[in-house]
Structure formats: C-alpha cells, structure tokens
Enzyme design. Structure first.
Site, PDB file in Angstrom:
ATOM      1  N   HIS A 303      41.556  35.735  34.791  1.00 47.62           N
ATOM      2  CA  HIS A 303      41.352  34.416  34.147  1.00 47.62           C
ATOM      3  C   HIS A 303      40.749  34.541  32.829  1.00 47.62           C
ATOM      4  O   HIS A 303      40.307  35.557  32.673  1.00 47.62           O
ATOM      5  CB  HIS A 303      40.250  33.723  35.217  1.00 47.62           C
ATOM      6  CG  HIS A 303      39.978  32.296  35.026  1.00 47.62           C
ATOM      7  ND1 HIS A 303      39.501  31.697  34.206  1.00 47.62           N
ATOM      8  CD2 HIS A 303      40.542  31.419  35.600  1.00 47.62           C
ATOM      9  CE1 HIS A 303      39.469  30.531  34.047  1.00 47.62           C
ATOM     10  NE2 HIS A 303      40.330  30.165  35.090  1.00 47.62           N
ATOM     11  N   ASP A 361      43.198  30.702  43.132  1.00 48.19           N
ATOM     12  CA  ASP A 361      44.728  30.804  43.759  1.00 48.19           C
ATOM     13  C   ASP A 361      44.984  31.850  44.713  1.00 48.19           C
ATOM     14  O   ASP A 361      45.935  31.794  45.240  1.00 48.19           O
ATOM     15  CB  ASP A 361      45.613  30.815  42.679  1.00 48.19           C
ATOM     16  CG  ASP A 361      45.849  29.675  41.688  1.00 48.19           C
ATOM     17  OD1 ASP A 361      45.376  28.462  42.115  1.00 48.19           O
ATOM     18  OD2 ASP A 361      45.619  29.687  40.380  1.00 48.19           O
TER      19      ASP A 361
HETATM   20  N1  CMC Z   1      47.592  41.174  36.777  1.00 50.63           N
HETATM   21  C1  CMC Z   1      47.766  42.265  36.111  1.00 50.63           C
HETATM   22  N2  CMC Z   1      47.201  42.276  34.652  1.00 50.63           N
HETATM   23  C2  CMC Z   1      46.402  41.456  34.345  1.00 50.63           C
HETATM   24  C3  CMC Z   1      46.474  40.215  34.929  1.00 50.63           C
HETATM   25  C4  CMC Z   1      47.006  40.307  36.500  1.00 50.63           C
HETATM   26  N3  CMC Z   1      47.042  38.864  36.975  1.00 50.63           N
HETATM   27  N4  CMC Z   1      45.761  39.118  34.152  1.00 50.63           N
HETATM   28  C5  CMC Z   1      45.533  40.032  33.085  1.00 50.63           C
HETATM   29  N5  CMC Z   1      46.165  41.133  33.186  1.00 50.63           N
HETATM   30  C6  CMC Z   1      45.789  42.207  32.225  1.00 50.63           C
HETATM   31  C7  CMC Z   1      46.788  41.939  30.959  1.00 50.63           C
HETATM   32  O1  CMC Z   1      48.149  42.578  31.005  1.00 50.63           O
HETATM   33  C8  CMC Z   1      45.924  42.646  29.916  1.00 50.63           C
HETATM   34  O2  CMC Z   1      45.937  43.955  29.798  1.00 50.63           O
HETATM   35  P1  CMC Z   1      45.987  44.800  28.300  1.00 50.63           P
HETATM   36  O3  CMC Z   1      44.677  44.353  27.753  1.00 50.63           O
HETATM   37  O4  CMC Z   1      46.144  46.240  28.878  1.00 50.63           O
HETATM   38  O5  CMC Z   1      47.311  44.425  27.745  1.00 50.63           O
HETATM   39  C9  CMC Z   1      44.584  42.200  30.102  1.00 50.63           C
HETATM   40  O6  CMC Z   1      44.564  42.081  31.539  1.00 50.63           O
HETATM   41  C10 CMC Z   1      43.971  40.969  29.625  1.00 50.63           C
HETATM   42  O7  CMC Z   1      44.758  39.853  30.042  1.00 50.63           O
HETATM   43  P2  CMC Z   1      45.362  38.629  29.124  1.00 50.63           P
HETATM   44  O8  CMC Z   1      46.750  38.256  29.402  1.00 50.63           O
HETATM   45  O9  CMC Z   1      45.005  38.920  27.831  1.00 50.63           O
HETATM   46  O10 CMC Z   1      44.430  37.287  29.450  1.00 50.63           O
HETATM   47  P3  CMC Z   1      44.632  36.042  29.520  1.00 50.63           P
HETATM   48  O11 CMC Z   1      43.218  35.298  29.341  1.00 50.63           O
HETATM   49  O12 CMC Z   1      45.650  35.696  28.340  1.00 50.63           O
HETATM   50  O13 CMC Z   1      45.267  35.418  30.718  1.00 50.63           O
HETATM   51  C11 CMC Z   1      45.943  34.772  33.017  1.00 50.63           C
HETATM   52  C12 CMC Z   1      44.657  34.688  31.981  1.00 50.63           C
HETATM   53  C13 CMC Z   1      45.059  33.875  34.034  1.00 50.63           C
HETATM   54  C14 CMC Z   1      47.014  33.905  32.559  1.00 50.63           C
HETATM   55  C15 CMC Z   1      46.319  35.942  33.476  1.00 50.63           C
HETATM   56  O14 CMC Z   1      45.123  36.740  34.190  1.00 50.63           O
HETATM   57  C16 CMC Z   1      47.345  35.863  34.585  1.00 50.63           C
HETATM   58  O15 CMC Z   1      48.377  35.809  34.261  1.00 50.63           O
HETATM   59  N6  CMC Z   1      46.882  35.825  36.048  1.00 50.63           N
HETATM   60  C17 CMC Z   1      47.966  35.714  36.793  1.00 50.63           C
HETATM   61  C18 CMC Z   1      48.264  34.379  37.177  1.00 50.63           C
HETATM   62  C19 CMC Z   1      47.301  33.462  37.797  1.00 50.63           C
HETATM   63  O16 CMC Z   1      46.643  34.002  38.590  1.00 50.63           O
HETATM   64  N7  CMC Z   1      46.676  32.482  37.302  1.00 50.63           N
HETATM   65  C20 CMC Z   1      45.791  31.280  37.795  1.00 50.63           C
HETATM   66  C21 CMC Z   1      44.570  31.245  36.940  1.00 50.63           C
HETATM   67  S1  CMC Z   1      43.521  30.442  37.979  1.00 50.63           S
HETATM   68  C22 CMC Z   1      43.888  28.926  38.084  1.00 50.63           C
HETATM   69  C23 CMC Z   1      44.116  28.055  36.989  1.00 50.63           C
HETATM   70  O17 CMC Z   1      43.083  27.961  36.278  1.00 50.63           O
HETATM   71  O18 CMC Z   1      45.253  27.587  36.790  1.00 50.63           O
END
Ligand code: CMC
Length: 427
Positions: A303, A361
């Site tokens: 998240h 989720d």
């Molecule tokens: N699985 C594997 N690695 C992950 C995941 C994941 N679900 N989420 C983040 N990471 C890694 C990402 O690759 C990055 O690694 P590195 O620093 O080595 O490059 C690190 O963690 C930080 O991630 P980020 O992409 O900078 O984080 P963000 O804040 O931009 O993204 C997110 C947040 C929710 C989009 C992401 O965690 C994600 O895509 N999760 C899966 C989709 C999901 O479950 N979404 C629902 C969110 S809760 C309900 C809502 O509010 O809609």
C-alpha cells in the site's frame, strides 16, 4: 519548532510557511513559491504532496491506523452500521437517534430508479464487465435528476449525495442481475441497506428470498471497511473533476473509472484470480519466487500509505472466516492458499524489507466469492461503498472557501520551439 522552512535557490532564499494539522505530518506551504521564485515543485505520484485540507479521514500508515472523523475503523466495523458511518462521513458527527431516523428514511426513499433508466442496462452486452455498466449508469443519472445539479446550492448538493448513496446498490444489483440473465428486483423500503442490496442481487421470482443475518452483517461490514480512505487515486479524481464545478454524478462516474484500475479497486478481483492461478499450497513457493523476480506483483499486498498491516485487512480477515465457517467453506482451498501465502510473505525478507503487508483486497475477494458474487462484481461493491467517501470529500471541497480549480503543472522535457516543415522537406 520552527513555523517556516527556508528554501535556498542560487543566492536567494525563500521562506515557506509550515502548516500544522490536528495530527500527522506538518506540511510546507508552497502555494506562493512559483509566483516568488519561478520554480515548480516536482512530485509525480504525489508521494510527498498534500493536495487539500480535510477533516474526514486520517491514516497513520506506519502505525496501521485509520480514523473516520476520529473514530477507529475497527470500532466502527464492530459497533456501527454502514448508514451510520455514511452520516458520520457526510456530517462530521455520529447522529442522534432522530437524526439517524431521518437520514435512514431519506436514503431508503431514494433507492428506486426511474423506470426509463432500466433501458440503459439492456443497451449493454450481457457479458459486459459490471464496472463498465456502473461507470456509464452513474454518469447517466444526471440526465434524470436535473433538479439537483446546481452545485452552488447546499440543499441540492445534499439531495444528490443522498440519491447517489441510495441508488448505487440498486444500480450495482441490476448490473449483476443483468449479467446473470435474471430479472431486476425492486428495492424494498422495509429492509436495511445491506439486506436490500443482497435481496436485489440474489432473489429470483421463482422462490422466496430469506435473509441471513450473518451475511447481512458481513455485507454491511464490508461496506464500512470500504467507505472512505483519505486522498487515494479515485477520491483525488473526484475532487479534481469537482474542482471545475462539475456536478456530483459526473464526478462519481470519474471516480468509478479510476477505481477500476488493478492497482486500486481492481485489485480485489486480481487478488482472487491470483489465488486461483496459484491453485495449490504446493505452488506458493514458485509463485513467490516469480514475485521476487519481478515477473508480477503479489496482488492484495502493499500500500502507498500503510507500511504496516492494513487495519481494514484485519477486520476483513475475521469477517472472511465468519462467512466461510457459516457457509461451510472453512476448508476452501483458496483460503488455505491465502493464509499460507500471507504467512510466507510476512516472513520473507523481500516483503519484510519493503514493508509489504496484506491490504483490504487480500481477503475481501474470498469472502465475496463465498457469498455468491463473481469476481467481476468485487470492484463494483467497492465502488458502491466508496461512493459515500467520494461524495463526502466532494462536498467538503465545495464548502471550502479556498476552493480552486485543480491545475497541476509539469516538468517539460519535450521539443522546444521549432518551425513547421512542409511534408516534402522532412526527412
Ligand atoms: N508485490 C510485490 N512487490 C511489491 C508490491 C506487491 N504487491 N507492492 C509493492 N512492491 C514493491 C515494489 O516493486 C517496490 O520494490 P523496489 O523498491 O525494489 O522497486 C517496493 O515494493 C515499493 O513499491 P511501490 O511500487 O513504490 O509502491 P507504491 O506505493 O507506488 O504502490 C501499490 C502501492 C498498492 C500500488 C502496490 O503496492 C501494488 O501494486 N500492490 C498490488 C495491488 C494492490 O493490492 N492494490 C490494492 C491497494 S489497497 C486498496 C485500494 O486502496 O485500492
């Protein structure tokens, strides 16, 4: 503690006021920076930017805390009802008994759709994704309620808010019944919000529909857990759309479109489909390796704000067990896979180092599937519940005397001025 920050650019320095909220990080006010220093701030993805002032929802992502108007989400999920949370989000305080009775009546008496509205549904293919139907149908509501589109009139804003909260379950249930080839079921004013929605979704003319209090309570709790979540992507979309003066039906349709994305509300469908792809506890290790090799993400994990267990996920996990036990699905292989996957991920340095925890989720899909919803309905249920959050934030924005149209700037890296060449001179 200083109440200003100083920014040095070249040999000039600029004082930037520091604003304090009631809790949470202070913010550096850069509103006058461009005028004074001719520079923009740069923050794609808004990782360090507060886009507005709000009194509705507070998240402490490090502590795993979520408060609506100050009340913790777990207390609301345990003790309140979705409609009471709607009142709280919209009005700022929990209602007294007479206030709640009036609010409940207002919502209940707005649940029906105009008979002509039903024709919209038959314009969609029967295999249309219900989110496609929702996006179109909610925008179309404005064509039927021209009497509440004047956004400068507080009474009309309130009527639109009530209409949206009231009609979303009817639209969502119709989108579902349509995809199943079943007739539409009209709302009933004597049922609770959640019970009414379940009846409109699952009852068929051939037999009586019997409510199940555990499932009704679970549905209501799922709605509470999704009701609002601060300035997330879809809420910011609603605010940005609304900043131009657009009416709420258009703004909420924009929010629904944004929610559909797999990184946001679409993740509940993707999380369940991921568990189906994994298929067996034996395959988890290989799947997790694929995540670490960056082939795909672990859906339902991570998240932007929570760097700790999502407090909604804790309640969701409990609700999931209650529903599955009631329905005799306690041994659902997908639940076994989810629990094992969570255990492994919470101990694996890849996830621990990145502070990746289950989000709401992760368990909602398994629960909704057990309740009888197909996976393409999951995001629709999220949209239904989030409507109150969107409309509360939209209303707050309108009531803010400092409201301005949202107009971000950019770091331009494209071509600079060049002269047009006729086609035979290019080359
Ligand atoms: N699985 C594997 N690695 C992950 C995941 C994941 N679900 N989420 C983040 N990471 C890694 C990402 O690759 C990055 O690694 P590195 O620093 O080595 O490059 C690190 O963690 C930080 O991630 P980020 O992409 O900078 O984080 P963000 O804040 O931009 O993204 C997110 C947040 C929710 C989009 C992401 O965690 C994600 O895509 N999760 C899966 C989709 C999901 O479950 N979404 C629902 C969110 S809760 C309900 C809502 O509010 O809609």
């Amino acid at each position: 503690m200083t109440d200003k920050a100083t920014l040095n650019i070249g040999d000039k320095s600029y004082d930037l006021p520091i604003l304090k909220g009631s809790t949470g990080p202070d913010v550096v006010d850069v509103r006058k920076l461009y005028g004074e220093a001719d520079v923009f701030t740069y923050d794609p993805g808004f990782t360090s930017t507060a886009s507005c002032e709000s009194k509705i929802t507070y998240i402490d992502g490090d502590a795993g805390v979520l408060l609506h108007r100050g009340y913790p989400i777990d207390q609301l999920a345990e003790k309140s009802s979705f409609l009471e949370v709607c009142y709280l989000l919209l009005n700022g305080e929990l209602p007294t008994a007479p206030e709640f009775a009036e609010f409940e009546r207002n919502i209940t008496y707005h649940t029906m759709l105009h008979a002509q509205f039903d024709r919209f549904f038959s314009g969609f293919r029967s295999d249309a994704h219900p989110m496609a139907i929702m996006t179109g149908a909610v925008g179309a509501l404005s064509a039927f309620y021209a009497d509440s589109l004047n956004v400068d009139d507080p009474k009309q804003r309130e009527i639109s808010a009530h209409r949206l909260i009231a009609k979303m379950p009817t639209i969502a249930a119709r989108a579902f019944q349509y995809s199943q080839g079943r007739p539409f079921v009209s709302p009933r004013n004597d049922l609770s919000y959640a019970e009414n929605f379940l009846r409109m979704s699952f009852s068929v003319p051939a037999e009586d529909w019997k409510p199940n209090p555990v499932l009704t309570r679970a549905m209501d709790r799922i709605f509470i857990l999704h009701a609002d979540h601060e300035q997330n992507a879809s809420t910011s979309t609603v605010r940005l759309a609304g900043s131009s003066g657009a009416h709420p039906f258009a703004c909420i349709a924009a929010g629904i479109a944004c929610l559909w994305g797999p990184s946001h509300g679409g993740a509940n469908q993707e999380a369940l489909e991921m568990l189906q792809v994994i298929g067996s506890v034996d395959n988890i290790k290989d799947y997790v390796q694929g995540v670490k090799d960056r082939k795909y993400k672990l859906m339902g994990f991570g998240h932007r704000v929570y760097k700790n267990y999502d407090p909604r996920a804790k309640v969701m996990q409990k609700t999931c067990h209650e529903v599955l036990d009631l329905l005799g699905h306690g041994n659902d292989p997908l639940l076994q896979i989810a629990m094992e996957l969570e255990k492994i991920a919470l101990n694996d340095p890849y996830f621990v180092d990145r502070k990746l925890y289950p989000n709401i989720d992760f368990y909602s899909g398994i629960t909704l599937r057990a309740m009888g919803f197909p996976s393409n309905m999951f995001t629709v249920l999220f949209a239904l519940a989030r409507t109150v959050g969107w409309i509360s934030q939209w209303k707050e924005m309108f009531e803010d005397p400092q409201r301005k149209i949202g107009r971000p700037r950019q770091l331009y890296t494209g071509a600079t001025h060049r002269d047009y060449l006729a086609i035979d001179k290019r080359g």
